[in-house]
Design an enzyme around this catalytic site. Structure first.
Site, PDB file in Angstrom:
ATOM      1  N   ASP A 135       0.821  -1.220   0.000  1.00 49.00           N
ATOM      2  CA  ASP A 135       0.000   0.000   0.000  1.00 49.00           C
ATOM      3  C   ASP A 135       0.852   1.266   0.000  1.00 49.00           C
ATOM      4  O   ASP A 135       1.950   1.292   0.559  1.00 49.00           O
ATOM      5  CB  ASP A 135      -0.903  -0.025   1.247  1.00 49.00           C
ATOM      6  CG  ASP A 135      -2.033   0.988   1.126  1.00 49.00           C
ATOM      7  OD1 ASP A 135      -2.427   1.306  -0.015  1.00 49.00           O
ATOM      8  OD2 ASP A 135      -2.515   1.470   2.166  1.00 49.00           O
ATOM      9  N   HIS A 192       1.889   3.277  -9.220  1.00 49.95           N
ATOM     10  CA  HIS A 192       1.746   1.823  -9.382  1.00 49.95           C
ATOM     11  C   HIS A 192       2.911   1.261 -10.171  1.00 49.95           C
ATOM     12  O   HIS A 192       3.419   0.183  -9.851  1.00 49.95           O
ATOM     13  CB  HIS A 192       0.407   1.497 -10.054  1.00 49.95           C
ATOM     14  CG  HIS A 192      -0.768   1.953  -9.225  1.00 49.95           C
ATOM     15  ND1 HIS A 192      -0.912   1.608  -7.905  1.00 49.95           N
ATOM     16  CD2 HIS A 192      -1.824   2.768  -9.522  1.00 49.95           C
ATOM     17  CE1 HIS A 192      -2.010   2.168  -7.420  1.00 49.95           C
ATOM     18  NE2 HIS A 192      -2.584   2.891  -8.391  1.00 49.95           N
ATOM     19  N   LEU A 234      10.429 -20.548  -4.549  1.00 54.48           N
ATOM     20  CA  LEU A 234       9.500 -19.641  -3.864  1.00 54.48           C
ATOM     21  C   LEU A 234       8.171 -19.678  -4.606  1.00 54.48           C
ATOM     22  O   LEU A 234       8.151 -19.593  -5.833  1.00 54.48           O
ATOM     23  CB  LEU A 234      10.064 -18.209  -3.912  1.00 54.48           C
ATOM     24  CG  LEU A 234       9.092 -17.091  -3.515  1.00 54.48           C
ATOM     25  CD1 LEU A 234       8.823 -17.122  -2.015  1.00 54.48           C
ATOM     26  CD2 LEU A 234       9.661 -15.720  -3.905  1.00 54.48           C
TER      27      LEU A 234
HETATM   28  C1  IPE Z   1      -5.582  -2.656  -0.261  1.00 54.07           C
HETATM   29  O1  IPE Z   1      -5.231  -1.326  -0.343  1.00 54.07           O
HETATM   30  C2  IPE Z   1      -5.501  -3.258  -1.615  1.00 54.07           C
HETATM   31  C3  IPE Z   1      -4.171  -3.363  -2.182  1.00 54.07           C
HETATM   32  C4  IPE Z   1      -3.059  -2.992  -1.652  1.00 54.07           C
HETATM   33  C5  IPE Z   1      -4.115  -3.961  -3.472  1.00 54.07           C
HETATM   34  P1  IPE Z   1      -6.292  -0.177  -0.440  1.00 54.07           P
HETATM   35  O2  IPE Z   1      -5.512   1.080  -0.450  1.00 54.07           O
HETATM   36  O3  IPE Z   1      -7.227  -0.409  -1.562  1.00 54.07           O
HETATM   37  O4  IPE Z   1      -7.082  -0.351   0.928  1.00 54.07           O
HETATM   38  P2  IPE Z   1      -7.915   0.705   1.747  1.00 54.07           P
HETATM   39  O5  IPE Z   1      -8.896   1.319   0.778  1.00 54.07           O
HETATM   40  O6  IPE Z   1      -6.928   1.718   2.243  1.00 54.07           O
HETATM   41  O7  IPE Z   1      -8.522  -0.068   2.846  1.00 54.07           O
HETATM   42  C1  IPE Z   2      -1.834   0.200  -3.268  1.00 54.70           C
HETATM   43  O1  IPE Z   2      -1.552   1.525  -3.309  1.00 54.70           O
HETATM   44  C2  IPE Z   2      -2.039  -0.378  -4.651  1.00 54.70           C
HETATM   45  C3  IPE Z   2      -3.445  -0.620  -4.989  1.00 54.70           C
HETATM   46  C4  IPE Z   2      -4.449  -0.515  -4.181  1.00 54.70           C
HETATM   47  C5  IPE Z   2      -3.687  -1.009  -6.357  1.00 54.70           C
HETATM   48  P1  IPE Z   2      -2.700   2.597  -3.243  1.00 54.70           P
HETATM   49  O2  IPE Z   2      -3.095   2.942  -4.638  1.00 54.70           O
HETATM   50  O3  IPE Z   2      -3.809   2.150  -2.357  1.00 54.70           O
HETATM   51  O4  IPE Z   2      -1.920   3.787  -2.600  1.00 54.70           O
HETATM   52  P2  IPE Z   2      -2.505   4.801  -1.533  1.00 54.70           P
HETATM   53  O5  IPE Z   2      -2.923   3.999  -0.359  1.00 54.70           O
HETATM   54  O6  IPE Z   2      -3.655   5.487  -2.170  1.00 54.70           O
HETATM   55  O7  IPE Z   2      -1.361   5.698  -1.247  1.00 54.70           O
HETATM   56 MG    MG Z   3      -4.158   2.398  -0.377  1.00 50.61          MG
END
Ligand code: IPE
Ligand code: IPE
Ligand code: MG
Length: 594
Positions: free
Chosen positions: A366, A383, A475
Site C-alpha cells: 500500500d 503503481h 518460492l
Molecule cells: C488494499 O489497499 C488493496 C491493495 C493494496 C491492493 P487499499 O488502499 O485499496 O485499501 P484501503 O482502501 O486503504 O482499505
Molecule cells: C496500493 O496503493 C495499490 C493498490 C491498491 C492497487 P494505493 O493505490 O492504495 O496507494 P494509496 O494507499 O492510495 O497511497
Molecule cells: Mg491504499
C-alpha cells in the site's frame, strides 16, 4: 547465503569452480566407485552436488583415519577443516577445491549444511570412540550417516523429486542406514585393524565371542573371529534388507535405493567369501557383480528420469553482458535458473534459524498513490514504481529461502477507483508480466482472484505464467489480483453447498478442513506474517481465512520506497514473536505446515 567473493573475477570463478567439481568427481570415481555408480542413478543435474557432498565427507573421514598422525593431531586437523568450512560458507568461496564445490552446492541449491557439519563433528570425535552396546553404537551411527543422507534428500527435494519415506517405514529407513554403516565397518575391517583402536563395534558384541577381539588385533582368523564376523554379517543383512522401504517413493529414487541395497548385500557376500583375507584387505564385490547390479539399474533409471521433469536451481550468477550465455543445452525436462540479483548496497540476507522462519509472508503493498501524489505524479506512476519494490521482495524472499510470499495487488473493492487509475493498474500488470522478470528465477508465480471484469489477455497471461512456472519449487509467489477475502470465502461456501447438494458432503459434518479444501487455493498455507506498508493499520479484505493467526506488522513507508531489507527486518521481528495459537505456552516453531 554464501556468495562468491566480489574480488574474484567472474571468469576465473567459473574456471576454478568447474575445476573444483572435477576434483570431487575424480575423487568419488576413483576412490569410491560404488558410490559413484549409485550417484549416476540420480538425476544428472544433481551429480556435481552429490560428488561435492561425498568428496567433502570423505575428505574429513580421511583426516580422521590418517594413520600417520597421532590421535590428537587427527582430531585437531578435522577440527580445523570444519572451521575452514564455516569460514568458507560465510565468504561464499574457498581455496580448497572440495570445500569450494560444497559451498557452491549449498548456495546453488539453497541447502542448509548445518546438519552435515554436526555429522562432521561426530566424525571428528571418531578417533577415540568406543561403545558399550548397540544402543550407543546406533546413536553414533545415525549421527554419522543420517546428515549425509538427509542432505541428499534435501537436494532431491530441491530438484522437485522429494524422497518420500512413508511414516510407517521410518524405522525401516533408519535400520537401513544402520546397515550401511555396519557393512562399511565389515568391509573396512582390515583398515580399521591397521588403525589399532578404531574397531567401531560395540563391546557387547565382542564379548559374546570371547577371544575374538584379541585374535582380530593379531590378525588371527580363529573360530571366534569367524563366528563374530558371521554374526555381524547376519545382522547387517537383516538391516539392509528392509522390505517395502521404497513403497511410495518416486520410481527413479526407488531404483537407486534398491541398487544401494543390492550393493550392500553384495558387499556382505564379499565379506563372507573373503574369510581370513578380510583381516588383510578390503572386501569389495567384483566388477562383474557391480555390473550385474548397475547396468540394468542404469537403464531403468534413465527411463524413469526421462519421464520426470526435474527442476534446476539458480546458477550462482547471471552471465555478464559481455559474456555469452552458456550454449550447453539443459537435459530434457530441465530448466536452468539464476540466483536473485543482489541488492545494490551489497547487503547480505540475515541468518535466521530455520525454526524461527515464517513459511508464509503476505504483504499489502500500500501507498503507491500517495507516493506519486507527493511527487506531483499521476497515481498510475506510483503503481508503476511499485513493481520494482515487488521485484525486490521476490529477490529478498529467495535469498532467505522463504517458501511462500503472497502479495495484494488489486482488491475487488479497487474497481471503485477512477477508470484512468484502474486502467493504469491493468497496463502496469500487463507490462510487468510481459517483461517476465522472474523468467530466470526459481519462482512459481500464482494468481488468486476472480477473472470476471479483468481484461481477457491479462487472465490468459496470469494463467499461462502459473502453468509454465509450476515446477519451480523455490518460492511460491501468489499475486492476489482482483482478489477479495469475502469473495474467496463466499466462493468456498458455494462450492461446499454444491458438494452437499450432490450428496458428497453431510452438512452436519462439515469441518474447518472441508472448508479449507474448497477455497480456490486450497494448498496455500496459513499466513505467518502479514505486513502492510503505507501506514494504514487494517487488512482491507486480504486473506481472512489464512491470516487469522498471522503476526501483524505495519510500517509507514510507501510501497515504492521499500526494498528487500524491509522484508528481512519484518522477518527478523517476526522471529522474535511468541506465537501461542490459543495455548498458554508459546509454540516452539512456526505452526504452519505446508
Ligand atoms: C488494499 O489497499 C488493496 C491493495 C493494496 C491492493 P487499499 O488502499 O485499496 O485499501 P484501503 O482502501 O486503504 O482499505
Ligand atoms: C496500493 O496503493 C495499490 C493498490 C491498491 C492497487 P494505493 O493505490 O492504495 O496507494 P494509496 O494507499 O492510495 O497511497
Ligand atoms: Mg491504499
Amino acid at each position: 547465503m554464501p556468495r562468491i567473493r566480489e574480488t574474484v573475477s567472474e571468469g576465473r570463478t567459473d574456471t576454478t569452480l568447474r575445476a573444483a567439481y572435477r576434483v570431487c568427481r575424480r575423487t568419488t570415481r576413483t576412490q569410491y566407485p560404488e558410490t559413484y555408480a549409485l550417484i549416476r542413478l540420480l538425476p544428472p543435474v544433481l551429480h556435481p552436488a552429490c560428488w561435492a557432498v561425498w568428496a567433502a565427507v570423505n575428505a574429513l573421514d580421511d583426516l580422521v583415519d590418517d594413520r600417520d598422525a597421532a590421535a590428537a593431531e587427527r582430531t585437531a586437523r578435522a577440527e580445523s577443516w570444519i572451521a575452514a568450512l564455516e569460514a568458507d560458507l560465510a565468504s561464499g568461496t574457498s581455496t580448497d577445491p572440495i570445500r569450494h564445490a560444497l559451498v557452491d552446492t549449498a548456495a546453488q541449491w539453497h541447502v542448509d549444511l548445518s546438519a552435515l557439519r554436526d555429522g562432521m563433528l561426530v566424525m571428528r570425535d571418531d578417533v577415540q570412540r568406543s561403545f558399550d552396546d548397540w544402543a550407543q553404537w546406533r546413536v553414533w551411527s545415525r549421527g554419522h550417516v543420517v546428515p549425509t543422507f538427509d542432505l541428499l534428500r534435501s537436494l532431491l527435494g530441491r530438484a522437485g523429486v522429494p524422497v518420500v519415506v512413508r511414516l510407517d517405514r521410518q524405522a525401516s529407513y533408519e535400520r537401513f542406514l544402520d546397515g550401511t554403516r555396519l557393512v562399511e565397518s565389515l568391509t573396512d575391517l582390515a583398515a580399521d585393524l591397521d588403525d589399532g583402536h578404531r574397531l567401531l563395534l560395540p563391546r557387547e558384541i565382542l564379548e559374546q565371542f570371547p577371544g575374538a577381539w584379541d585374535d582380530l588385533r593379531q590378525r588371527r582368523w580363529s573360530t571366534a573371529t569367524a563366528a563374530l564376523v558371521a554374526e555381524l554379517t547376519g545382522i547387517a543383512r537383516r538391516w539392509v534388507a528392509q522390505p517395502g522401504l521404497t513403497d511410495g517413493m518416486h520410481p527413479g529414487i526407488a531404483i537407486a535405493v534398491d541398487a544401494a541395497a543390492d550393493l550392500l548385500l553384495a558387499q556382505l557376500d564379499a565379506v563372507e567369501a573373503a574369510g581370513s583375507a578380510l583381516l588383510h584387505s578390503e572386501a569389495r564385490p567384483s566388477r562383474a557383480t557391480r555390473a550385474r547390479i548397475f547396468v540394468p539399474a542404469r537403464i531403468r533409471s534413465a527411463l524413469a528420469w526421462s519421464l520426470t521433469p526435474v527442476t534446476v536451481p539458480p546458477t550462482r550468477r547471471r552471465p555478464t553482458a559481455t559474456e555469452p550465455r552458456s550454449t550447453a543445452r539443459p537435459a530434457p525436462g530441465t530448466t536452468t535458473f539464476n540466483p536473485p540479483p543482489r541488492h545494490p548496497s551489497g547487503c547480505r540476507p540475515p541468518q535466521i534459524a530455520p525454526e524461527a522462519m515464517p513459511t508464509h509472508v503476505a504483504i499489502v503493498m500500500d501507498g503507491n498513490g500517495r507516493w506519486a501524489e507527493q511527487r506531483g505524479l499521476s497515481r498510475s506512476e506510483g503503481h508503476r514504481a511499485g513493481v520494482a519494490a515487488l521485484h525486490e521482495m521476490v529477490h529478498g524472499a529467495l535469498e532467505i529461502s522463504l517458501p511462500h510470499l503472497t502479495v495484494y495487488g488489486f482488491s475487488t473493492e479497487n474497481w471503485r477507483r477512477d477508470t484512468e487509475e484502474v486502467e493504469g493498474i491493468m497496463s502496469t500488470l500487463r507490462k510487468a508480466l510481459d517483461d517476465d522478470p522472474f523468467r530466470d528465477l526459481y519462482v512459481h508465480l500464482r494468481w488468486s482472484g476472480r477473472p470476471e471484469k479483468l481484461p481477457t489477455d491479462l487472465v490468459e497471461s496470469l494463467r499461462h505464467k502459473e502453468t509454465t512456472t509450476r515446477t519451480r519449487t523455490g518460492l511460491t509467489c501468489t499475486l492476489c489480483f482482483n482478489y477479495g477475502g469475502r469473495d474467496e470465502i463466499t466462493r468456498a461456501a458455494t462450492a461446499l453447498a454444491r458438494a452437499v447438494k450432490a450428496g458428497d458432503l453431510d452438512p452436519d459434518f462439515i469441518g474447518e478442513d472441508d472448508f479449507a479444501r474448497h477455497l480456490a487455493l486450497a494448498d496455500l498455507p496459513d499466513v505467518d506474517l502479514l505486513w502492510r506498508t503505507g501506514g494504514e493499520r487494517r487488512t482491507s479484505n486480504f486473506l481472512p481465512w489464512h491470516a487469522t493467526y498471522a503476526e501483524l506488522h505495519f510500517t509507514s513507508d510507501y510501497w515504492p520506497d521499500v526494498d528487500r531489507r524491509d522484508l528481512w527486518r519484518a522477518v527478523i521481528e517476526y522471529s522474535h514473536r511468541h506465537r501461542r495459537h490459543g495455548s498458554t505456552r508459546p509454540a516452539p516453531t512456526s505452526t504452519t505446515d505446508q
